[in-house]
Design a protein around this motif. Sequence first.
Motif, short mmCIF file in Angstrom:
data_model
loop_
_atom_site.label_atom_id
_atom_site.label_comp_id
_atom_site.label_asym_id
_atom_site.label_seq_id
_atom_site.Cartn_x
_atom_site.Cartn_y
_atom_site.Cartn_z
N ALA A 230 74.65 26.91 -34.99
CA ALA A 230 74.13 25.55 -34.86
C ALA A 230 73.74 24.98 -36.22
CB ALA A 230 72.91 25.55 -33.93
N ARG A 231 73.14 25.82 -37.06
CA ARG A 231 72.69 25.36 -38.37
C ARG A 231 73.87 24.98 -39.27
NH1 ARG A 231 67.70 26.54 -38.83
NH2 ARG A 231 67.78 28.69 -38.10
N ALA A 232 75.00 25.64 -39.04
CA ALA A 232 76.20 25.36 -39.84
C ALA A 232 77.02 24.20 -39.29
CB ALA A 232 77.06 26.62 -39.91
N GLY A 233 76.51 23.54 -38.24
CA GLY A 233 77.23 22.41 -37.68
C GLY A 233 78.14 22.75 -36.52
N GLY A 234 78.05 23.99 -36.02
CA GLY A 234 78.94 24.41 -34.95
C GLY A 234 78.54 23.95 -33.57
N GLY A 235 77.34 23.39 -33.43
CA GLY A 235 76.91 22.86 -32.15
C GLY A 235 76.14 23.85 -31.30
N PRO A 236 75.96 23.50 -30.02
CA PRO A 236 75.08 24.30 -29.15
C PRO A 236 75.72 25.56 -28.61
CG PRO A 236 76.01 22.45 -27.94
CD PRO A 236 76.47 22.29 -29.36
N THR A 237 74.86 26.46 -28.16
CA THR A 237 75.27 27.70 -27.50
C THR A 237 74.36 27.92 -26.30
OG1 THR A 237 75.98 28.73 -29.59
CG2 THR A 237 75.52 30.21 -27.75
N LEU A 238 74.92 28.43 -25.22
CA LEU A 238 74.14 28.80 -24.05
C LEU A 238 74.08 30.32 -23.96
CD1 LEU A 238 72.73 28.43 -21.32
CD2 LEU A 238 74.98 28.05 -20.28
N ILE A 239 72.87 30.87 -24.00
CA ILE A 239 72.66 32.32 -23.86
C ILE A 239 72.02 32.58 -22.50
CG2 ILE A 239 71.43 34.34 -24.74
CD1 ILE A 239 71.47 33.02 -27.51
N GLU A 240 72.64 33.44 -21.72
CA GLU A 240 72.05 33.88 -20.45
C GLU A 240 71.56 35.31 -20.63
OE1 GLU A 240 73.12 34.28 -15.67
OE2 GLU A 240 74.74 34.08 -17.14
N ALA A 241 70.24 35.47 -20.65
CA ALA A 241 69.62 36.79 -20.82
C ALA A 241 69.30 37.35 -19.45
CB ALA A 241 68.36 36.67 -21.67
N LEU A 242 70.03 38.38 -19.04
CA LEU A 242 69.82 38.98 -17.72
C LEU A 242 68.61 39.91 -17.76
CD1 LEU A 242 73.52 39.87 -16.83
CD2 LEU A 242 72.20 37.86 -16.11
N THR A 243 67.58 39.54 -17.03
CA THR A 243 66.34 40.31 -17.04
C THR A 243 65.77 40.33 -15.63
OG1 THR A 243 64.17 40.49 -18.12
CG2 THR A 243 65.02 38.25 -17.78
N TYR A 244 64.49 40.59 -15.49
CA TYR A 244 63.90 40.68 -14.16
C TYR A 244 62.44 40.29 -14.22
CZ TYR A 244 63.17 42.47 -9.41
OH TYR A 244 62.90 42.60 -8.06
N ARG A 245 62.03 39.48 -13.26
CA ARG A 245 60.62 39.10 -13.13
C ARG A 245 59.91 40.20 -12.35
NH1 ARG A 245 60.19 34.95 -8.97
NH2 ARG A 245 59.24 36.61 -7.74
N ALA A 246 59.24 41.09 -13.07
CA ALA A 246 58.66 42.26 -12.43
C ALA A 246 57.50 41.92 -11.51
CB ALA A 246 58.20 43.26 -13.49
#
Length: 344
Positions: A230-246
């Motif tokens: 993003a800082r280099a001008g490449g635009g957005p990214t979507l990260i899906e972090a698979l976790t668990y609400r304990a």
Amino acid sequence: MPTREPPAPRLHRAGPLPADLARRLYRLMLTARMLDTEAIALQRQGVFPAYVSLRGQEAAQVGSAAAMDPERDFAFPTYREMAVALTLGVDMVGYLASHRALWHGGLYNPLTSRFAPINAVVGGPVPHAVGWALGERLAGRTGVAVSYFGDGASSEGDVHEAMNLAGVLNAPVVFVCQNNRWALSVPNERQIAGGSVAARAAGYGMPGVTVDGDDLAAVHEATRTALERARAGGGPTLIEALTYRANPHSTSDDTSRYRDPAEERAWADRDPLLRARAAMEASGAADAAFFAAAEAECRAAAERIRDGVSAAPEPPGTDLFDHVFREPAPHLAAQRRVWEEEVR
């Protein structure tokens, strides 16, 4: 209720963190875990009217926030990102003041901490992040917005609209979806068509990355890469972090009404703190003496914050009127007179 086993990690991988960084992030995760426990106790004691736990999501939050540049970037949280706040150096007494209902959004300074006010609107922080990112670019700066939201929020219109706008305008944003498997009492398979939040990114013209949200190093690496892009001008990214609400969704929730205890036990084996410790031991980054010292240090920090928020004075009632409009309004002045008569 059928048992839903944890998915096998699929995924963006990363090697071990540098030893110094691993030790620092472990301390942050442990402090967050202990402070979370203290906060639940404060709610049970009547100090907090309500509280939302982050237990089980410490790696997703600390790993992503630690990749940010606190001089340039800005985080946009929901009501569950306590470990993000801790990692960015937010005044935690001021942060928890919101949970004690002393001040809406918290008593810390968002501008200096680079952590926006706590947002309880489901999906609400996401368009805010895109707006800030576009403003940052128009100003000629290189900051990146990091927007946090959950799997339930991914079904909100605000999230879709914000990600589409970010894709169209190539905004410097990293969208971090903490997929903790439950949108309150609704499981993923009943509210995420196709089963993947990251897969939606292609429709918005951005990369989508799926990462094991309980793997501290993997989350940190995925976020760092997205920030650099993003800082280099490449635009957005979507990260899906698979976790668990304990823990339950909030202190007013009862998971026994909708969740199988066997599922909770299965996910407990993937506890992010246990995994971070095992990774550090395997790489030689820490030994038993380090973990014993960290336990004492982090517990003391959590207790100091607990005592601080418990003893924090309540704000004056006049704040209800002083911070509404820049210039006094006649109808507000009338309301204030009525209030003053009632509290005499």
